[in-house]
Design a protein around this motif. Structure first.
Motif, PDB file in Angstrom:
ATOM      1  N   VAL A  81      73.671  78.176  18.783  1.00 11.25           N
ATOM      2  CA  VAL A  81      72.498  78.798  19.409  1.00 11.25           C
ATOM      3  C   VAL A  81      71.241  78.009  19.023  1.00 11.25           C
ATOM      4  CG1 VAL A  81      73.500  81.109  19.478  1.00 11.25           C
ATOM      5  CG2 VAL A  81      72.237  80.379  17.442  1.00 11.25           C
ATOM      6  N   SER A  82      70.165  78.261  19.762  1.00 10.92           N
ATOM      7  CA  SER A  82      68.884  77.613  19.465  1.00 10.92           C
ATOM      8  C   SER A  82      68.372  78.105  18.109  1.00 10.92           C
ATOM      9  CB  SER A  82      67.868  77.956  20.556  1.00 10.92           C
ATOM     10  OG  SER A  82      68.315  77.454  21.793  1.00 10.92           O
ATOM     11  N   PRO A  83      67.628  77.272  17.383  1.00  7.22           N
ATOM     12  CA  PRO A  83      67.240  75.891  17.719  1.00  7.22           C
ATOM     13  C   PRO A  83      68.243  74.835  17.281  1.00  7.22           C
ATOM     14  CG  PRO A  83      66.152  76.536  15.701  1.00  7.22           C
ATOM     15  CD  PRO A  83      66.947  77.749  16.145  1.00  7.22           C
ATOM     16  N   GLN A  84      69.293  75.226  16.525  1.00  4.43           N
ATOM     17  CA  GLN A  84      70.217  74.213  16.007  1.00  4.43           C
ATOM     18  C   GLN A  84      71.086  73.594  17.099  1.00  4.43           C
ATOM     19  OE1 GLN A  84      72.413  75.466  12.463  1.00  4.43           O
ATOM     20  NE2 GLN A  84      70.663  76.693  11.813  1.00  4.43           N
ATOM     21  N   LEU A  85      71.324  74.323  18.179  1.00  4.41           N
ATOM     22  CA  LEU A  85      72.118  73.758  19.265  1.00  4.41           C
ATOM     23  C   LEU A  85      71.432  72.516  19.821  1.00  4.41           C
ATOM     24  CD1 LEU A  85      74.491  73.882  21.242  1.00  4.41           C
ATOM     25  CD2 LEU A  85      73.135  75.449  22.650  1.00  4.41           C
ATOM     26  N   GLU A  86      70.117  72.620  20.038  1.00  6.83           N
ATOM     27  CA  GLU A  86      69.381  71.483  20.580  1.00  6.83           C
ATOM     28  C   GLU A  86      69.089  70.445  19.502  1.00  6.83           C
ATOM     29  OE1 GLU A  86      69.009  74.909  23.154  1.00  6.83           O
ATOM     30  OE2 GLU A  86      68.424  74.671  21.051  1.00  6.83           O
ATOM     31  N   ASP A  87      68.740  70.907  18.313  1.00  4.85           N
ATOM     32  CA  ASP A  87      68.369  69.990  17.231  1.00  4.85           C
ATOM     33  C   ASP A  87      69.073  70.383  15.939  1.00  4.85           C
ATOM     34  OD1 ASP A  87      67.205  68.238  15.428  1.00  4.85           O
ATOM     35  OD2 ASP A  87      65.390  69.454  15.206  1.00  4.85           O
ATOM     36  N   PRO A  88      70.306  69.913  15.743  1.00  6.26           N
ATOM     37  CA  PRO A  88      70.998  70.208  14.482  1.00  6.26           C
ATOM     38  C   PRO A  88      70.502  69.346  13.327  1.00  6.26           C
ATOM     39  CG  PRO A  88      72.369  68.814  15.851  1.00  6.26           C
ATOM     40  CD  PRO A  88      71.142  69.142  16.672  1.00  6.26           C
ATOM     41  N   TYR A  89      69.799  68.279  13.641  1.00  4.18           N
ATOM     42  CA  TYR A  89      69.491  67.261  12.632  1.00  4.18           C
ATOM     43  C   TYR A  89      68.445  67.715  11.625  1.00  4.18           C
ATOM     44  CZ  TYR A  89      72.254  64.639  15.911  1.00  4.18           C
ATOM     45  OH  TYR A  89      73.279  64.243  16.737  1.00  4.18           O
ATOM     46  N   SER A  90      67.493  68.508  12.052  1.00  5.59           N
ATOM     47  CA  SER A  90      66.500  69.028  11.105  1.00  5.59           C
ATOM     48  C   SER A  90      67.171  69.924  10.067  1.00  5.59           C
ATOM     49  CB  SER A  90      65.414  69.807  11.855  1.00  5.59           C
ATOM     50  OG  SER A  90      64.708  68.959  12.736  1.00  5.59           O
ATOM     51  N   PHE A  91      68.111  70.756  10.535  1.00  2.83           N
ATOM     52  CA  PHE A  91      68.840  71.625   9.614  1.00  2.83           C
ATOM     53  C   PHE A  91      69.678  70.792   8.646  1.00  2.83           C
ATOM     54  CE2 PHE A  91      72.712  73.816   8.392  1.00  2.83           C
ATOM     55  CZ  PHE A  91      72.219  74.993   7.847  1.00  2.83           C
ATOM     56  N   PHE A  92      70.375  69.787   9.168  1.00  2.00           N
ATOM     57  CA  PHE A  92      71.232  68.969   8.305  1.00  2.00           C
ATOM     58  C   PHE A  92      70.421  68.172   7.293  1.00  2.00           C
ATOM     59  CE2 PHE A  92      74.583  69.090  11.801  1.00  2.00           C
ATOM     60  CZ  PHE A  92      75.365  69.999  11.104  1.00  2.00           C
ATOM     61  N   LYS A  93      69.236  67.736   7.668  1.00  2.00           N
ATOM     62  CA  LYS A  93      68.391  67.011   6.721  1.00  2.00           C
ATOM     63  C   LYS A  93      68.061  67.904   5.528  1.00  2.00           C
ATOM     64  CE  LYS A  93      64.307  64.072   6.543  1.00  2.00           C
ATOM     65  NZ  LYS A  93      63.240  63.409   7.341  1.00  2.00           N
ATOM     66  N   ARG A  94      67.747  69.145   5.815  1.00  3.52           N
ATOM     67  CA  ARG A  94      67.490  70.116   4.751  1.00  3.52           C
ATOM     68  C   ARG A  94      68.747  70.356   3.921  1.00  3.52           C
ATOM     69  NH1 ARG A  94      67.214  76.418   5.881  1.00  3.52           N
ATOM     70  NH2 ARG A  94      67.465  77.121   3.731  1.00  3.52           N
ATOM     71  N   ALA A  95      69.895  70.507   4.593  1.00  2.00           N
ATOM     72  CA  ALA A  95      71.149  70.766   3.877  1.00  2.00           C
ATOM     73  C   ALA A  95      71.497  69.612   2.944  1.00  2.00           C
ATOM     74  CB  ALA A  95      72.274  71.008   4.876  1.00  2.00           C
ATOM     75  N   ARG A  96      71.328  68.382   3.410  1.00  2.00           N
ATOM     76  CA  ARG A  96      71.647  67.233   2.560  1.00  2.00           C
ATOM     77  C   ARG A  96      70.804  67.236   1.290  1.00  2.00           C
ATOM     78  NH1 ARG A  96      71.531  64.584   7.594  1.00  2.00           N
ATOM     79  NH2 ARG A  96      69.481  63.683   7.114  1.00  2.00           N
ATOM     80  N   ALA A  97      69.579  67.722   1.409  1.00  2.00           N
ATOM     81  CA  ALA A  97      68.683  67.751   0.250  1.00  2.00           C
ATOM     82  C   ALA A  97      68.946  68.944  -0.661  1.00  2.00           C
ATOM     83  CB  ALA A  97      67.230  67.779   0.726  1.00  2.00           C
ATOM     84  N   GLU A  98      69.237  70.107  -0.078  1.00  2.00           N
ATOM     85  CA  GLU A  98      69.335  71.335  -0.867  1.00  2.00           C
ATOM     86  C   GLU A  98      70.764  71.690  -1.261  1.00  2.00           C
ATOM     87  OE1 GLU A  98      67.457  74.598   1.096  1.00  2.00           O
ATOM     88  OE2 GLU A  98      65.579  73.522   1.440  1.00  2.00           O
ATOM     89  N   GLU A  99      71.682  71.538  -0.331  1.00  2.00           N
ATOM     90  CA  GLU A  99      73.065  71.971  -0.567  1.00  2.00           C
ATOM     91  C   GLU A  99      73.996  71.160   0.332  1.00  2.00           C
ATOM     92  OE1 GLU A  99      75.623  76.142  -0.678  1.00  2.00           O
ATOM     93  OE2 GLU A  99      73.523  76.174  -0.075  1.00  2.00           O
ATOM     94  N   PRO A 100      74.280  69.918  -0.050  1.00  2.00           N
ATOM     95  CA  PRO A 100      75.006  69.003   0.843  1.00  2.00           C
ATOM     96  C   PRO A 100      76.422  69.453   1.194  1.00  2.00           C
ATOM     97  CG  PRO A 100      74.759  68.052  -1.344  1.00  2.00           C
ATOM     98  CD  PRO A 100      73.876  69.262  -1.307  1.00  2.00           C
ATOM     99  N   LEU A 101      76.998  70.300   0.360  1.00  2.00           N
ATOM    100  CA  LEU A 101      78.286  70.923   0.670  1.00  2.00           C
ATOM    101  C   LEU A 101      78.072  72.423   0.602  1.00  2.00           C
ATOM    102  CD1 LEU A 101      81.424  70.663   1.087  1.00  2.00           C
ATOM    103  CD2 LEU A 101      81.608  70.884  -1.400  1.00  2.00           C
TER     104      LEU A 101
END
Length: 418
Positions: free
Chosen positions: A25-45
């Motif tokens: 669902v939006s907004p991750q459907l259109e732009d998953p990369y902003s979420f993943f950038k945060r995940a890599r920094a905060e909780e990569p797994l």
């Protein structure tokens, strides 16, 4: 019991990122990369309750998993992300059992299943398809060049690789519409969240596709031709194995390539100076295709399952833990690529591409050479015939809500007619 308590404890201590992971669902459907950038920094797994598995976001972790197929199995790669209803299971039983194929097999079994197709997709054999692919691309353009506008997905990027793979199979082109629907439904059944009614419809499509392919195999056994299906009849693959593998190759052989071509065109047209650059210098096209594969990969994730207890990104995971490898995130990892969030068409002009768009290691996509060739030819033809191609204004891209495929449903373009 201790293992289960350990993993449950881990789920409870770091729930935040996992709870916010909503890829459909939006907004991750259109732009998953902003979420993943945060995940890599905060909780990569992180653990995803929705997927009931762990999501892997960093390049280094994904690479280590792909290099270790003994501890990270591919057996559950095509496991549906939702539970099927009893009615759906009843329909699927009318088709062929889900035996292993190229994507969800390991070790010697994977080698055996892959071997018959190595010669079919060998670079020297694909070279012979170059002229026919180019002729097809120009024929598709001829159908709409006088219109001044087009939906490139329905009129070009989808029919091009679909007709190529069907021709390789020796399938009559009048069945293209059926196969297009079957492949769409097959993808949705395995990697989308569907209503029970839609699951049932997609299951019927899957069975219809299996039965159609089985019919083709039986025809080639009776009357061989110079096509892909005939060329694998001297292998030791059973009818069931052939049906499952060939259905998967039809899907993989056109859908992801269609997504690749459409995404690359969109990225270039979003930045008109880049479209102009490839129009002026076609030698930039192969590198532009590679960068599009990295920047917005058409296969953004894949599944692995642990075969023993493992430690990954500081987390201990028990045997049978399901891992969702986010290729799309790894391909944007700032620790691997300079300016990772920038689309730079000359990034891979002088160096070998090292992205995960086609996987890595023993499961590296067998059709990668064909996909690259089709993408290059498509851009060569379009840039030659449409030097003033541009995106139609005020259009919203509708992304397909599927975990293992990434593209949009339409791409409207326009140009000045001669």
């Amino acid at each position: 019991m201790i293992e289960q308590e350990s993993i449950q404890s881990e789920k409870k201590t770091c729930p935040h990122v996992g709870q916010e992971f909503q890829p459909f669902v939006s907004p991750q459907l259109e732009d998953p990369y902003s979420f993943f950038k945060r995940a890599r920094a905060e909780e990569p797994l992180f653990y995803s309750p929705m997927l009931n598995g762990y999501v892997v976001t960093r390049y280094e972790d994904v690479l280590n998993i792909l290099k270790d197929p003994a501890r990270f199995s591919s057996a559950d790669n095509l496991k549906p992300i939702v539970e099927f209803t009893p009615e759906v299971i009843g329909v699927l039983r009318q088709g062929f059992p889900f035996v292993a194929d190229l994507v969800n097999s390991d070790g010697e079994q994977h080698k055996r299943l892959r071997a018959p197709f190595m010669k079919v997709f060998a670079p020297e054999r694909l070279q012979g398809l170059e002229d026919s692919i180019r002729t097809l691309a120009n024929r598709l353009v001829d159908n709409f060049i006088n219109d001044g506008q087009a939906n490139l997905i329905s009129q070009f990027t989808y029919p091009l690789p679909l007709e190529v793979i069907l021709t390789m199979y020796g399938v009559p082109l009048e069945r293209m519409a059926d196969i297009k629907k079957w492949c769409h439904d097959m993808t949705a059944l395995l990697s989308s969240q569907l209503t029970p009614e839609k699951q049932l419809e997609c299951a019927r499509s899957f069975v219809a596709m299996q039965q159609f392919v089985a019919g083709l195999i039986e025809q080639r056994q009776q009357a061989p031709q110079d096509d892909l299906i005939s060329n694998i009849q001297d292998s030791d693959l059973s009818l069931n194995e052939q049906v499952i593998v060939l259905c998967g190759l039809i899907l993989a052989g056109h859908k992801t390539t269609s997504h690749l071509i459409a995404t690359t065109i969109h990225l270039l047209l979003e930045r008109p100076q880049l479209w102009q650059a490839i129009c002026d210098n076609s030698s930039l096209i192969p590198a532009a295709v590679e960068e599009a594969l990295r920047y917005d990969t058409p296969v953004p994730s894949m599944i692995r399952t642990t075969t023993e207890e493992v430690s990954l990104a500081g987390v201990t995971l028990p045997q049978a833990t399901q891992l969702f490898l986010m290729y799309g995130s790894a391909n944007r990892d700032e620790n691997q690529y300079d300016h990772a969030d920038s689309f730079e068409i000359e990034r891979f002009k002088q160096i070998t591409a090292n992205h995960f768009a086609f996987g890595h290691g023993v499961h590296h996509c067998i059709g990668s050479n064909l996909a690259r060739r089709e993408g290059r030819i498509a851009l060569e033809v379009l840039s030659t015939r449409f030097p003033n191609l541009r995106l139609s204004p005020n259009q919203k891209l509708n992304y397909i809500p599927a975990l293992m495929n990434r593209s949009f449903t339409h791409l409207y373009v326009e140009w000045d007619k001669a």
